[in-house]
Every structure is written in structure tokens, then in C-alpha cells.
Design an enzyme around this catalytic site. Sequence first.
Site, PDB file in Angstrom:
ATOM      1  N   ASP A 159      39.274  40.280  29.933  1.00 44.96           N
ATOM      2  CA  ASP A 159      39.497  41.791  30.290  1.00 44.96           C
ATOM      3  C   ASP A 159      40.800  42.120  30.366  1.00 44.96           C
ATOM      4  O   ASP A 159      41.813  41.397  31.139  1.00 44.96           O
ATOM      5  CB  ASP A 159      38.785  41.984  31.793  1.00 44.96           C
ATOM      6  CG  ASP A 159      38.581  43.502  32.060  1.00 44.96           C
ATOM      7  OD1 ASP A 159      38.686  44.409  30.900  1.00 44.96           O
ATOM      8  OD2 ASP A 159      38.659  44.044  32.930  1.00 44.96           O
TER       9      ASP A 159
ATOM     10  N   HIS B 264      45.909  54.285  33.801  1.00 42.50           N
ATOM     11  CA  HIS B 264      45.158  53.634  35.016  1.00 42.50           C
ATOM     12  C   HIS B 264      46.112  52.556  35.717  1.00 42.50           C
ATOM     13  O   HIS B 264      46.275  52.530  36.998  1.00 42.50           O
ATOM     14  CB  HIS B 264      44.009  52.891  34.500  1.00 42.50           C
ATOM     15  CG  HIS B 264      43.278  51.704  35.493  1.00 42.50           C
ATOM     16  ND1 HIS B 264      42.252  52.341  36.138  1.00 42.50           N
ATOM     17  CD2 HIS B 264      43.469  50.532  35.547  1.00 42.50           C
ATOM     18  CE1 HIS B 264      41.997  51.249  37.185  1.00 42.50           C
ATOM     19  NE2 HIS B 264      42.656  50.324  36.477  1.00 42.50           N
TER      20      HIS B 264
ATOM     21  N   ARG C 291      52.720  50.180  44.854  1.00 36.28           N
ATOM     22  CA  ARG C 291      54.210  50.226  44.593  1.00 36.28           C
ATOM     23  C   ARG C 291      54.753  51.672  44.271  1.00 36.28           C
ATOM     24  O   ARG C 291      54.766  51.753  43.339  1.00 36.28           O
ATOM     25  CB  ARG C 291      54.537  49.234  43.459  1.00 36.28           C
ATOM     26  CG  ARG C 291      54.050  47.664  43.760  1.00 36.28           C
ATOM     27  CD  ARG C 291      54.584  46.898  42.779  1.00 36.28           C
ATOM     28  NE  ARG C 291      54.006  47.263  41.558  1.00 36.28           N
ATOM     29  CZ  ARG C 291      52.730  46.970  41.096  1.00 36.28           C
ATOM     30  NH1 ARG C 291      51.915  46.179  41.519  1.00 36.28           N
ATOM     31  NH2 ARG C 291      52.351  47.542  39.811  1.00 36.28           N
TER      32      ARG C 291
ATOM     33  N   GLU D 235      34.616  50.856  36.521  1.00 42.93           N
ATOM     34  CA  GLU D 235      35.709  50.894  35.609  1.00 42.93           C
ATOM     35  C   GLU D 235      35.091  51.312  34.416  1.00 42.93           C
ATOM     36  O   GLU D 235      34.351  50.558  33.643  1.00 42.93           O
ATOM     37  CB  GLU D 235      36.486  49.741  35.691  1.00 42.93           C
ATOM     38  CG  GLU D 235      37.376  49.384  37.049  1.00 42.93           C
ATOM     39  CD  GLU D 235      38.474  48.398  36.747  1.00 42.93           C
ATOM     40  OE1 GLU D 235      38.313  47.733  35.912  1.00 42.93           O
ATOM     41  OE2 GLU D 235      39.325  48.294  37.479  1.00 42.93           O
TER      42      GLU D 235
ATOM     43  N   GLU E 275      35.323  51.237  30.573  1.00 43.67           N
ATOM     44  CA  GLU E 275      36.047  50.428  29.682  1.00 43.67           C
ATOM     45  C   GLU E 275      35.181  50.270  28.308  1.00 43.67           C
ATOM     46  O   GLU E 275      33.986  50.708  28.393  1.00 43.67           O
ATOM     47  CB  GLU E 275      36.120  48.818  30.109  1.00 43.67           C
ATOM     48  CG  GLU E 275      36.932  48.846  31.615  1.00 43.67           C
ATOM     49  CD  GLU E 275      37.446  47.413  31.768  1.00 43.67           C
ATOM     50  OE1 GLU E 275      37.612  46.554  30.709  1.00 43.67           O
ATOM     51  OE2 GLU E 275      37.684  47.269  32.844  1.00 43.67           O
TER      52      GLU E 275
ATOM     53  N   ASP F 155      33.158  47.579  34.234  1.00 46.41           N
ATOM     54  CA  ASP F 155      33.787  46.607  35.126  1.00 46.41           C
ATOM     55  C   ASP F 155      33.706  46.610  36.359  1.00 46.41           C
ATOM     56  O   ASP F 155      34.713  47.069  37.047  1.00 46.41           O
ATOM     57  CB  ASP F 155      35.229  46.309  34.423  1.00 46.41           C
ATOM     58  CG  ASP F 155      35.881  45.137  35.242  1.00 46.41           C
ATOM     59  OD1 ASP F 155      35.163  44.350  35.770  1.00 46.41           O
ATOM     60  OD2 ASP F 155      37.069  45.071  35.195  1.00 46.41           O
TER      61      ASP F 155
ATOM     62  N   ARG G 240      36.597  46.560  45.598  1.00 48.01           N
ATOM     63  CA  ARG G 240      38.117  46.769  45.630  1.00 48.01           C
ATOM     64  C   ARG G 240      38.364  46.267  47.143  1.00 48.01           C
ATOM     65  O   ARG G 240      39.652  45.654  47.020  1.00 48.01           O
ATOM     66  CB  ARG G 240      38.355  48.310  45.798  1.00 48.01           C
ATOM     67  CG  ARG G 240      38.109  49.272  44.411  1.00 48.01           C
ATOM     68  CD  ARG G 240      38.777  48.766  43.497  1.00 48.01           C
ATOM     69  NE  ARG G 240      38.445  49.401  42.287  1.00 48.01           N
ATOM     70  CZ  ARG G 240      38.813  49.016  40.935  1.00 48.01           C
ATOM     71  NH1 ARG G 240      39.400  48.034  40.778  1.00 48.01           N
ATOM     72  NH2 ARG G 240      38.539  49.921  39.944  1.00 48.01           N
TER      73      ARG G 240
ATOM     74  N   GLN H 259      38.726  42.546  46.368  1.00 46.66           N
ATOM     75  CA  GLN H 259      39.899  42.250  45.289  1.00 46.66           C
ATOM     76  C   GLN H 259      41.221  42.177  46.306  1.00 46.66           C
ATOM     77  O   GLN H 259      42.268  41.675  45.974  1.00 46.66           O
ATOM     78  CB  GLN H 259      39.680  43.372  44.264  1.00 46.66           C
ATOM     79  CG  GLN H 259      40.716  43.546  43.095  1.00 46.66           C
ATOM     80  CD  GLN H 259      40.572  44.601  42.058  1.00 46.66           C
ATOM     81  OE1 GLN H 259      39.790  45.316  42.370  1.00 46.66           O
ATOM     82  NE2 GLN H 259      41.314  44.514  41.017  1.00 46.66           N
TER      83      GLN H 259
ATOM     84  N   LYS I 208      35.108  40.726  40.787  1.00 48.64           N
ATOM     85  CA  LYS I 208      34.936  41.302  39.344  1.00 48.64           C
ATOM     86  C   LYS I 208      33.508  40.437  39.044  1.00 48.64           C
ATOM     87  O   LYS I 208      32.812  40.921  38.099  1.00 48.64           O
ATOM     88  CB  LYS I 208      35.982  40.996  38.354  1.00 48.64           C
ATOM     89  CG  LYS I 208      37.135  41.914  38.974  1.00 48.64           C
ATOM     90  CD  LYS I 208      37.061  43.176  38.448  1.00 48.64           C
ATOM     91  CE  LYS I 208      38.502  43.918  38.531  1.00 48.64           C
ATOM     92  NZ  LYS I 208      38.473  44.985  37.986  1.00 48.64           N
TER      93      LYS I 208
ATOM     94  N   THR J 222      28.993  42.727  35.280  1.00 52.59           N
ATOM     95  CA  THR J 222      29.830  43.458  34.038  1.00 52.59           C
ATOM     96  C   THR J 222      28.601  44.161  33.262  1.00 52.59           C
ATOM     97  O   THR J 222      27.813  43.061  32.577  1.00 52.59           O
ATOM     98  CB  THR J 222      30.817  42.675  33.388  1.00 52.59           C
ATOM     99  OG1 THR J 222      31.945  41.809  34.412  1.00 52.59           O
ATOM    100  CG2 THR J 222      31.625  43.434  32.297  1.00 52.59           C
TER     101      THR J 222
ATOM    102  N   GLU K 138      40.935  55.599  41.372  1.00 48.99           N
ATOM    103  CA  GLU K 138      42.003  56.705  40.939  1.00 48.99           C
ATOM    104  C   GLU K 138      41.504  58.069  41.517  1.00 48.99           C
ATOM    105  O   GLU K 138      42.287  58.805  42.222  1.00 48.99           O
ATOM    106  CB  GLU K 138      42.016  56.666  39.486  1.00 48.99           C
ATOM    107  CG  GLU K 138      42.775  55.324  39.016  1.00 48.99           C
ATOM    108  CD  GLU K 138      42.526  55.286  37.431  1.00 48.99           C
ATOM    109  OE1 GLU K 138      43.279  55.896  36.759  1.00 48.99           O
ATOM    110  OE2 GLU K 138      41.623  54.664  37.097  1.00 48.99           O
TER     111      GLU K 138
HETATM  112 MN    MN Z   1      38.624  45.934  34.259  1.00 51.01          MN
END
Ligand code: MN
Length: 444
Positions: free
Chosen positions: A144, A151, A160, A214, A216, A248, A252, A255, A268, A272, A389
Amino acid sequence: MRLLPEPLIDATHAPKLRSWVESANTADCDFPIQNLPLGRFRPAGEEHAAVRVGVAIGDQILDLKLATDLCPWSEEMYPLLQPLAQGDLMAFMALGRPAWRALRAGLSQALAFDSEQGPFLESCVLPQKNALMQMPARVGDYTDFYSGIHHARRVGALMRPDEPLLPNYKFVPIGYHGRASSVGIEDLVIRPNGQTRSSGEQPHFGACKRLDYELELGLWVGAGNTLGLPVSMAQAEDKIFGVGLLNDWSARDIQGWEYQPLGPFLAKSFATSVSPWVVSWQALAPFRKPYERPVGDPEPLPYLDGDFNRSFGAINMTLEVWLQTARMRKERQPALRLSQSNWAEAAYWTAAQLVAHHTSNGCNLQVGDLLGTGTLSGPLFEQCASLLELTQGGKSPLSLPNGETLGFLQDGDTVTLRGYCTAPGAVRIGLGQVTATVLPALAC
Ligand code: MN
């Protein structure tokens, strides 16, 4: 080495082409005769029957076993059809790009409105709703990437605020090796259990509370490279058999606790989801765009650069996420579109660059490998291709029109991804969809 460049656009893309399969000729159809994606299926009610390979055409499937047995074909088609008639899409993928092009040309002729083969093939089609789709190939390795710069920037800003993009981002196509065994087309996904820690608390094992999708794309590798021998930018697209949608699924909270210092793992690898139809790389030719970087950004290093890539390396593809909650389903409300983005605008790296980078150290790709693009979000709010997001890390839940609040995914939520290409002078083609519903976590 090819002596002459093959034309990107050929007779199979002609906008005037129509099929004798009537449903393929409607304007909003994902699978007109200009598309011709391949997939694997079993006829419904024949769970023990051998898996077939078919071509999606309109709302039907041309069964390539029946088509091989019952229809006359030109001599050069039989070696191409033989593995397909046995249900072995990977064996066909391994034949390489000249074979992919030849099959597409033969199928385009056979499915065309005035085809002499039409009368033979009419008994070889079945409705897609009567088919149980299977995985297109056995995924050997799944990688991946992280090519969606909007993103990366938005997620980086959550952690950050002063340095959303890390210094390597515009030089290295970032990726990680994912789990191949849990890539599937099942329409259910079980909420994972896992270890999490809220700030200041003791770590805890239990059901994921921050489940996300996600949006993708998945690139299916159709031709490998020898270990130790990198693939150049000039050869990279010859390795790509086709493309499908990829969800995906991401936990969270798991993660956030597990990812340092080695990156994603159990957050993850529980699931998938991929779409069952593989749209060939060749079918995307009318939708190519120049690959451009914003003024002032660094140029790609030479091993990730090329004239063809600059002129044609990006694909103009619209991508959408749709949600139907359990309550919406109960009250018979249709799914709601959560985002709409575009591959060419979202991605900082092209498909060719992902292949060239992946093999640049000599790593060997193999037939059936799957490369995820990374989450393909655009710069605007309505182009956010994950809930992380859309809700700013869960801090700003959304209000749905029916009064429900959307933070992360709830049990019973159904997530559907769609993708399609349009361009002036070309017939619209689509990827179909990948859809799955969240089931409750197992007791632990
Ligand atoms: Mn991904």
C-alpha cells in the site's frame, strides 16, 4: 523491446462502437463495449461449480468458458482463451501485454453490434445479478502506497501542525508491505478487536471504536520482473494488467497506538476490500492526462521521470464514497455520497512511478501482486476520502440529513466505493463498485 510504439487509442476505444448486448449501450453504463473488464465468478446456485472467467458487458457477463466452447474464433484467439476457459485469470495475465491487447481486440469485435459471432454468443451471457463474484487473482504480495498528497498533508496536520508533510514526501513514493491474505471481495467486514490506549490511560484490548474506510485504487500486476533487475519508467506500465477499487479499512485507534516505530500492522490487516472487475490498463487510454507538479516543487529523480510519464502518466478518474447507515437502510433512504475526488488531482505519483520505485532496489513484482495507491483525497473538504479527514480525527462529527451523527463507522454501516472515467469524445467507462457492511466485533 518494442520497435514501434503501440497507439494508445485504437479501434476498441471508438466512441461509435455499440454492442448487441443492449444494456451496454446506455449512457451511464459502467461496462460499455469500450471497457471489457475481466473477472471471475460462479453462476448463482452452482456453489460447487468450477470458477469461470467472464467479461462484464452492460449488466451481463460473457462467460468465456461457454464462449470458447460454443463460438468460432480466429486462430490466434484460442491460446488466449484457453486459460480463461479454465477459470485461470492469472495464467492469462502472465501472457503479457501483447496477449492482453489481442484478447481485447477479439472480444471487442465479437461483442460489437454487427458481429458475426453474436448469434453464437447469445447463449453465453448471464445477468451479473445471477453471478457470485470471486477474487480476480490470488494476491501474492500486497503493497500500500501513500500517493495521495492531500490525504498525507491533512493527516500529517492532525499530528504535526507545523510540518504536515515530512521532508521525504516529494522525493520518495512512500509505502508499506500490507497483508495479502485478508484482501477480499466479501461484502461483510467484522469490526476488529485490538489494543488501544487513550491518552494517560492503561492500554486496553477490545473492539475498535474508530473504524474508518480509505478510498484507494488497486493496481493488479500482470507481469513480474526478475529479482535484482529493476523496472525502468519506460517498461513500468507494461507490468500493470489493470485497476480496481480498493477500500483499505483502517482501525484508527489501534493504528494510533501500534504504528510507531514500524508503521501499520493490525490496524490494517483485518480486511482490505477490492472490486471484482479488473478494468484493463488499455481501457483507460482515452482518459490519460499529463502528469504535472505544482510550480516550485522538486522534479522527480531521473529513475522516476520520463517524457511519456510527463505527457500521459496520469488518469482522469472520478472517485466516490457512498454511505448507507443501518437506519437509512431500515427507513429505505438511499446511500449518501460522502466525497467525490479525482485520481489525477489526488495523486502525487503516477502508477508507472509506483512500479519503478517498488522495483528500484531489485525487488521482484509477481503476477497477482496488488499495489494500493493510498487514499485519494482532493484539496477540498468534499474531496476527503476517509472519515479521519472528514471529521478531523473525530473532533468534528458530521450531521447526516436524517439527523444521525457521523463520526467513525458504526455497526451496520454500508460503505460503497465507485469510480468512473469521462472525457470529451470518449465513452464513459466505470470500475463498478466495492461495497461492504460493518458487522459487530466478536466478544473478547
Ligand atoms: Mn491506505
